[in-house]
Design a protein around this motif. Structure first.
Motif, PDB file in Angstrom:
ATOM      1  N   THR A  18      40.832  35.607  27.778  1.00 15.58           N
ATOM      2  CA  THR A  18      41.559  36.412  28.785  1.00 15.58           C
ATOM      3  C   THR A  18      42.689  37.061  28.070  1.00 15.58           C
ATOM      4  N   LEU A  55      43.284  41.327  27.290  1.00 15.43           N
ATOM      5  CA  LEU A  55      44.542  41.922  27.815  1.00 15.43           C
ATOM      6  C   LEU A  55      45.243  42.410  26.523  1.00 15.43           C
ATOM      7  N   CYS A  74      36.433  36.023  32.155  1.00 19.38           N
ATOM      8  CA  CYS A  74      37.861  36.301  31.592  1.00 19.38           C
ATOM      9  C   CYS A  74      38.210  37.351  31.101  1.00 19.38           C
ATOM     10  N   ILE A 103      38.825  39.769  33.723  1.00 19.06           N
ATOM     11  CA  ILE A 103      40.518  39.487  34.190  1.00 19.06           C
ATOM     12  C   ILE A 103      41.399  40.268  33.464  1.00 19.06           C
ATOM     13  N   GLY A 104      41.476  40.046  31.928  1.00 19.95           N
ATOM     14  CA  GLY A 104      42.156  40.538  30.919  1.00 19.95           C
ATOM     15  C   GLY A 104      42.243  41.919  31.155  1.00 19.95           C
ATOM     16  N   SER A 112      41.275  43.902  33.536  1.00 24.72           N
ATOM     17  CA  SER A 112      41.620  44.332  35.006  1.00 24.72           C
ATOM     18  C   SER A 112      43.023  44.345  35.048  1.00 24.72           C
ATOM     19  N   LEU A 113      43.576  43.344  34.314  1.00 25.13           N
ATOM     20  CA  LEU A 113      45.313  43.473  34.216  1.00 25.13           C
ATOM     21  C   LEU A 113      45.857  44.480  33.676  1.00 25.13           C
ATOM     22  N   THR A 114      45.086  45.033  32.496  1.00 26.20           N
ATOM     23  CA  THR A 114      45.548  46.359  31.858  1.00 26.20           C
ATOM     24  C   THR A 114      45.278  47.439  32.678  1.00 26.20           C
ATOM     25  N   PHE A 126      45.490  47.500  35.895  1.00 28.11           N
ATOM     26  CA  PHE A 126      46.397  47.448  36.890  1.00 28.11           C
ATOM     27  C   PHE A 126      47.783  47.688  36.240  1.00 28.11           C
ATOM     28  N   ILE A 127      48.176  47.575  35.132  1.00 27.39           N
ATOM     29  CA  ILE A 127      49.460  48.209  34.504  1.00 27.39           C
ATOM     30  C   ILE A 127      49.487  49.801  34.440  1.00 27.39           C
TER      31      ILE A 127
END
Length: 255
Positions: free
Chosen positions: A173, A177, A238, A241-242, A244-246, A248-249
């Protein structure tokens, strides 16, 4: 006829041999075949039951009908096709030349002691491979440069976390990211940023575990195959998810 201690020695060696094979990326049927060949060279029958983390192996002495069972943990090893090939060759040499156990052990230790590929070399090759994927999916030269750099950063972070025994799922993860967030710098240039970000995490895809899980299931090792498949899919989750976090940012910059 073999003594109890001789059977124990044979079982301990074959168990170590089998766990090294499994840990370095071999599907179950190949492990069973290789271990049976080594057992045949020592005039014993080998039966193996493996899971994601351990193997249970029973050997049967053909002369005395003595039975011995060994349980061993599977170590986390880097995937190595060269190691797998050499270990398979060792099993053929053992059965074809009727090698004694001590000779097999000596050759096994020599194979284990061979120097590993330099990590910097691996790092550069992984970066080039990921940059090539970026080009394959339509990325321009600028995106390829960004992907190469972000892959170096992400893969280095993965190496360090694995070296410090960080949980695999956290490692994947965090690496996804870090790599994708590093690739998002392409948004500041006139580059194909969406392709750069998407391909920056491809080095994390667990291709060998996915392939091995399908092979295990189709060859009848259902439990092992399913456990490998679930583990591989969790790693893919995982990565998602990593990434997706990017997204989102940096979503406002992408839109």
């Amino acid at each position: 006829m073999k003594t109890r201690n001789e059977l124990k020695e044979i079982a301990a060696f074959i168990a170590e041999y089998a766990t090294l094979l499994i840990g370095s990326g071999v599907h179950t049927s190949r492990v069973v075949r290789n271990c049976k060949r080594i057992g045949q060279s020592q005039n014993v029958d080998v039966r193996i039951n493996s899971s994601q983390r351990t193997i249970v192996m029973t050997i049967h002495d053909n002369d005395s009908d003595e039975v011995y069972t060994e349980v061993a943990d599977i170590p986390p090893c880097p995937i190595s096709f060269e190691l797998n090939s050499e270990l398979s060759t060792l099993s053929w040499s053992a059965v074809d030349n009727h090698l004694p156990l001590e000779t097999i052990k000596e050759r096994f230790e020599k194979i284990k002691a061979k120097p590993k590929i330099d990590q910097i070399y691996v790092l550069c090759l992984v970066g080039l491979a990921n940059a090539s994927f970026c080009r394959l999916f339509g990325g321009d030269i600028g995106a390829m440069s960004v992907v190469f750099t972000s892959t170096l950063i992400g893969y280095f972070a993965k190496q360090q976390m694995l070296h410090h025994h960080v949980n695999h799922f956290i490692t994947f993860t965090a690496s996804a990211l870090i790599a994708s967030l590093s690739a998002s710098i392409s948004l500041a240039f006139n580059a194909t940023a969406e392709i750069a970000i998407a391909t920056s995490v491809l080095f994390l895809i667990p291709g060998v575990p996915l392939i091995n899980s399908v092979i295990d299931i189709t060859e009848g090792h259902i439990l092992t195959g399913c456990s490998r498949l679930i583990h591989a899919l969790l790693l893919v989750l995982c990565i998602a998810i990593g990434l997706s976090l990017t997204l989102f940012i940096v979503k406002d910059s992408l839109l």
